[in-house]
Design a protein around this motif. Sequence first.
Motif, mmCIF file in Angstrom:
data_model
loop_
_atom_site.group_PDB
_atom_site.id
_atom_site.type_symbol
_atom_site.label_atom_id
_atom_site.label_comp_id
_atom_site.label_asym_id
_atom_site.label_seq_id
_atom_site.Cartn_x
_atom_site.Cartn_y
_atom_site.Cartn_z
ATOM 1 N N PRO A 106 11.411 -10.727 -0.792
ATOM 2 C CA PRO A 106 11.230 -10.368 -2.200
ATOM 3 C C PRO A 106 10.253 -11.349 -2.845
ATOM 4 O O PRO A 106 10.060 -12.453 -2.369
ATOM 5 C CB PRO A 106 12.638 -10.505 -2.788
ATOM 6 N N GLY A 107 9.652 -10.910 -3.915
ATOM 7 C CA GLY A 107 8.688 -11.776 -4.586
ATOM 8 C C GLY A 107 7.477 -12.009 -3.702
ATOM 9 O O GLY A 107 7.092 -11.149 -2.912
ATOM 10 N N THR A 108 6.888 -13.188 -3.827
ATOM 11 C CA THR A 108 5.670 -13.478 -3.063
ATOM 12 C C THR A 108 5.910 -14.472 -1.935
ATOM 13 O O THR A 108 4.968 -14.874 -1.257
ATOM 14 C CB THR A 108 4.568 -14.008 -3.997
ATOM 15 N N GLU A 109 7.163 -14.835 -1.722
ATOM 16 C CA GLU A 109 7.491 -15.789 -0.658
ATOM 17 C C GLU A 109 7.075 -15.252 0.710
ATOM 18 O O GLU A 109 7.284 -14.075 1.021
ATOM 19 C CB GLU A 109 9.004 -16.052 -0.659
ATOM 20 N N SER A 110 6.443 -16.069 1.494
ATOM 21 C CA SER A 110 6.054 -15.788 2.885
ATOM 22 C C SER A 110 4.954 -14.739 3.025
ATOM 23 O O SER A 110 4.728 -14.225 4.113
ATOM 24 C CB SER A 110 7.259 -15.376 3.728
ATOM 25 N N ARG A 111 4.239 -14.426 1.939
ATOM 26 C CA ARG A 111 3.140 -13.471 2.032
ATOM 27 C C ARG A 111 1.911 -14.142 2.651
ATOM 28 O O ARG A 111 1.520 -15.231 2.254
ATOM 29 C CB ARG A 111 2.747 -12.919 0.666
ATOM 30 N N VAL A 112 1.314 -13.440 3.590
ATOM 31 C CA VAL A 112 0.063 -13.871 4.197
ATOM 32 C C VAL A 112 -0.996 -12.863 3.764
ATOM 33 O O VAL A 112 -0.820 -11.658 3.975
ATOM 34 C CB VAL A 112 0.183 -13.901 5.741
ATOM 35 N N PRO A 113 -2.091 -13.319 3.151
ATOM 36 C CA PRO A 113 -3.107 -12.380 2.681
ATOM 37 C C PRO A 113 -3.706 -11.554 3.823
ATOM 38 O O PRO A 113 -3.871 -12.042 4.939
ATOM 39 C CB PRO A 113 -4.178 -13.286 2.063
ATOM 40 N N GLY A 114 -4.007 -10.310 3.518
ATOM 41 C CA GLY A 114 -4.637 -9.409 4.477
ATOM 42 C C GLY A 114 -3.638 -8.539 5.218
ATOM 43 O O GLY A 114 -2.471 -8.901 5.385
ATOM 44 N N ALA A 115 -4.137 -7.397 5.660
ATOM 45 C CA ALA A 115 -3.314 -6.479 6.464
ATOM 46 C C ALA A 115 -2.982 -7.129 7.806
ATOM 47 O O ALA A 115 -3.628 -8.099 8.224
ATOM 48 C CB ALA A 115 -4.070 -5.171 6.683
ATOM 49 N N ASP A 116 -1.994 -6.586 8.479
ATOM 50 C CA ASP A 116 -1.648 -7.049 9.829
ATOM 51 C C ASP A 116 -2.931 -7.020 10.674
ATOM 52 O O ASP A 116 -3.609 -5.991 10.717
ATOM 53 C CB ASP A 116 -0.592 -6.122 10.433
#
Length: 148
Positions: A106-116
Amino acid sequence: MDLKLEVIVLPVADVDRAKDFYTDRLGFRLDADFAVDDGYRVVQLTPPGSECSIIIGTGVSAAAPGSVQGLHLIVTDIEQTVAELTERGVEVEGPFRDATGVFHHPGTESRVPGADPQRRSYGSFAAFTDPDGNGWFLQEVTQRAPGR
């Protein structure tokens, strides 16, 4: 026994503003708009290609406007969909993937920019909110998991 999810009720503060957002910006189909009286109005909208609809309105939910989070719209090309929604005036975060590679936090935690990087199904996301703050994710699925 078949159990089909067909409707999700979203709490909104301004029905007409939300209706315009979903129809004009997202391209949802308007299925119904029943204004029974000042305290009760039911608006049903369906995303393109979906069998599940949303209902917004007056007197249809006791939840606070903007309190629904984590709804998912499945797309076949995350980058194309983000570009199209952005052109329509929707503020979209992403694409991104989760550091775990499993789902998203949830939120922006652990987001890595860009598609897989390998564009694996179920691994790329983007996010946006409606005018009231109800939270949506786009998830790229190009090949369904077995049994789906």
